[in-house]
Design a protein around this motif. Structure first.
Motif, mmCIF file in Angstrom:
data_model
loop_
_atom_site.group_PDB
_atom_site.id
_atom_site.type_symbol
_atom_site.label_atom_id
_atom_site.label_comp_id
_atom_site.label_asym_id
_atom_site.label_seq_id
_atom_site.Cartn_x
_atom_site.Cartn_y
_atom_site.Cartn_z
ATOM 1 N N MET A 68 0.839 -1.202 0.000
ATOM 2 C CA MET A 68 0.000 0.000 0.000
ATOM 3 C C MET A 68 0.878 1.257 0.000
ATOM 4 N N LYS A 69 0.434 2.289 -0.684
ATOM 5 C CA LYS A 69 1.219 3.526 -0.764
ATOM 6 C C LYS A 69 1.376 4.151 0.640
ATOM 7 N N LYS A 70 2.598 4.534 0.974
ATOM 8 C CA LYS A 70 2.825 5.154 2.284
ATOM 9 C C LYS A 70 2.784 6.677 2.154
ATOM 10 N N ILE A 71 2.319 7.313 3.200
ATOM 11 C CA ILE A 71 2.219 8.779 3.169
ATOM 12 C C ILE A 71 2.966 9.397 4.357
ATOM 13 N N ILE A 72 3.007 10.723 4.347
ATOM 14 C CA ILE A 72 3.564 11.456 5.499
ATOM 15 C C ILE A 72 2.394 12.100 6.235
ATOM 16 N N ILE A 73 2.341 11.873 7.544
ATOM 17 C CA ILE A 73 1.291 12.486 8.358
ATOM 18 C C ILE A 73 1.952 13.486 9.312
ATOM 19 N N ALA A 74 1.587 14.753 9.167
ATOM 20 C CA ALA A 74 2.161 15.826 9.995
ATOM 21 C C ALA A 74 1.135 16.235 11.042
ATOM 22 N N ILE A 75 1.539 16.194 12.311
ATOM 23 C CA ILE A 75 0.625 16.590 13.382
ATOM 24 C C ILE A 75 1.250 17.750 14.153
ATOM 25 N N ASP A 76 0.635 18.913 14.047
ATOM 26 C CA ASP A 76 1.135 20.089 14.766
ATOM 27 C C ASP A 76 0.088 20.550 15.771
ATOM 28 N N GLY A 77 0.532 21.405 16.684
ATOM 29 C CA GLY A 77 -0.427 21.963 17.633
ATOM 30 C C GLY A 77 0.269 22.499 18.864
ATOM 31 N N PHE A 78 -0.535 23.055 19.753
ATOM 32 C CA PHE A 78 -0.016 23.664 20.973
ATOM 33 C C PHE A 78 0.551 22.603 21.924
ATOM 34 N N SER A 79 1.265 23.079 22.954
ATOM 35 C CA SER A 79 1.845 22.180 23.955
ATOM 36 C C SER A 79 0.757 21.390 24.662
ATOM 37 N N SER A 80 1.066 20.150 24.963
ATOM 38 C CA SER A 80 0.186 19.302 25.781
ATOM 39 C C SER A 80 -1.216 19.114 25.204
ATOM 40 N N THR A 81 -1.303 19.057 23.887
ATOM 41 C CA THR A 81 -2.610 18.760 23.288
ATOM 42 C C THR A 81 -2.789 17.248 23.153
ATOM 43 N N GLY A 82 -1.784 16.493 23.579
ATOM 44 C CA GLY A 82 -1.890 15.039 23.446
ATOM 45 C C GLY A 82 -1.492 14.557 22.061
ATOM 46 N N LYS A 83 -0.772 15.418 21.337
ATOM 47 C CA LYS A 83 -0.324 15.062 19.981
ATOM 48 C C LYS A 83 0.464 13.761 19.977
ATOM 49 N N SER A 84 1.420 13.662 20.907
ATOM 50 C CA SER A 84 2.321 12.509 20.825
ATOM 51 C C SER A 84 1.609 11.207 21.169
ATOM 52 N N THR A 85 0.676 11.247 22.114
ATOM 53 C CA THR A 85 -0.063 10.021 22.459
ATOM 54 C C THR A 85 -0.843 9.537 21.238
ATOM 55 N N VAL A 86 -1.537 10.474 20.594
ATOM 56 C CA VAL A 86 -2.347 10.118 19.424
ATOM 57 C C VAL A 86 -1.430 9.688 18.258
ATOM 58 N N ALA A 87 -0.356 10.442 18.046
ATOM 59 C CA ALA A 87 0.554 10.148 16.929
ATOM 60 C C ALA A 87 1.180 8.761 17.071
ATOM 61 N N LYS A 88 1.576 8.448 18.302
ATOM 62 C CA LYS A 88 2.201 7.145 18.582
ATOM 63 C C LYS A 88 1.250 6.010 18.224
ATOM 64 N N GLN A 89 -0.017 6.127 18.678
ATOM 65 C CA GLN A 89 -0.986 5.049 18.425
ATOM 66 C C GLN A 89 -1.377 4.977 16.955
ATOM 67 N N LEU A 90 -1.460 6.134 16.340
ATOM 68 C CA LEU A 90 -1.781 6.183 14.912
ATOM 69 C C LEU A 90 -0.695 5.453 14.117
ATOM 70 N N ALA A 91 0.575 5.734 14.470
ATOM 71 C CA ALA A 91 1.702 5.093 13.776
ATOM 72 C C ALA A 91 1.637 3.578 13.951
ATOM 73 N N LYS A 92 1.281 3.136 15.155
ATOM 74 C CA LYS A 92 1.199 1.702 15.421
ATOM 75 C C LYS A 92 0.120 1.066 14.536
ATOM 76 N N GLU A 93 -1.046 1.705 14.480
ATOM 77 C CA GLU A 93 -2.169 1.175 13.673
ATOM 78 C C GLU A 93 -1.794 1.055 12.201
ATOM 79 N N LEU A 94 -1.021 2.024 11.718
ATOM 80 C CA LEU A 94 -0.694 2.046 10.293
ATOM 81 C C LEU A 94 0.621 1.344 9.976
#
Ligand code: DC
Length: 227
Positions: free
Chosen positions: A1-27
């Motif tokens: 399957m074609k791989k993409i780049i997913i960019a997640i930006d936002g303010f401090s402590s928005t939980g970006k890394s928790t969500v990004a980590k799990q998203l990466a695992k799923e994909l």
């Protein structure tokens, strides 16, 4: 399957890394926490007395940038890659309020940004990556196939961060955490080089009332519509 780049930006402590980590695992993608890289430089600066309560030796730090080697190594037990500074695991050391206090001034220095952005772009050259930070969709990967901009009120974010720090055994007040969150928002959004801002084509998610699972689910669905 074609791989993409997913960019997640936002303010401090928005939980970006928790969500990004799990998203990466799923994909089955690689996850890169770029905040950890700015924190690693900050840790180096603190250890070498280049920044402190009433001093900031910017020129000296710039001269020493070649002495800073930041790497990530996957930890199977934790399920994510930990950050190393010159071969030393500093994953826990960079998550303190002290490092959080000094990291935004360090992240204003263009020479620091240039060095880290170059390394980040290399990490994404084969795609299949979820990267979170402040300038990923605007500067690091302006052509990323999926860009997310995460927000939540400062109070919601400070409460989350406060709970997290208490659980890790840190002794501090909610007010100190709120002050750190709002100060970082201000410095990160107003700096001259690569300020935090929503990329024009980013999807904005206010996650104040969303669970981690809800966010991950909708992002997995979104990513699958693109590939
Ligand atoms: O994501 P974090 O809170 O660990 O990031 C720490 C700091 O690093 C943040 O306050 C600003 C800076 N940063 C940045 O300027 N650019 C990035 N891509 C990531 C982080």
């Amino acid at each position: 399957m074609k791989k993409i780049i997913i960019a997640i930006d936002g303010f401090s402590s928005t939980g970006k890394s928790t969500v990004a980590k799990q998203l990466a695992k799923e994909l089955n993608y690689i996850y890169v926490d770029t905040g950890a890289m700015y924190r690693a430089v900050t840790y180096f600066a603190l250890e070498n007395d280049l920044i402190g309560e009433d001093f900031f030796h910017i020129e000296k730090l710039i001269e020493r940038l070649d002495d800073i080697k930041i790497t990530f190594k996957y930890n199977k037990d934790l399920g994510f890659a930990e950050v190393y500074l010159n071969g030393r695991n500093i994953e826990k050391d960079i998550r303190t309020l002290k490092v959080s206090r000094y990291v935004s001034p360090i992240a204003t220095i263009s020479e620091v940004r240039q060095k880290l952005v170059e390394q980040q772009q290399l990490m994404g050259k084969d795609k299949g990556i979820v990267m979170d930070g402040r300038d990923i969709g605007t500067v690091v990967f302006p052509d990323a196939e999926l860009k997310i901009f995460m927000t939540a009120s400062a109070e919601t974010r400070a409460k989350r961060r406060y709970k997290e720090l208490l659980e890790r055994g840190h002794n501090l007040s909610y007010e100190e955490v709120l002050e750190n969150v709002t100060t970082r928002d201000r410095i990160d959004s107003s700096r001259e080089d690569s300020p935090l801002r929503k990329a024009d084509n980013a999807i904005e998610i206010d996650n104040s009332d969303l669970t981690i699972e809800e966010q991950v689910d909708s992002l997995v669905k979104l990513a699958k519509t693109i590939v």
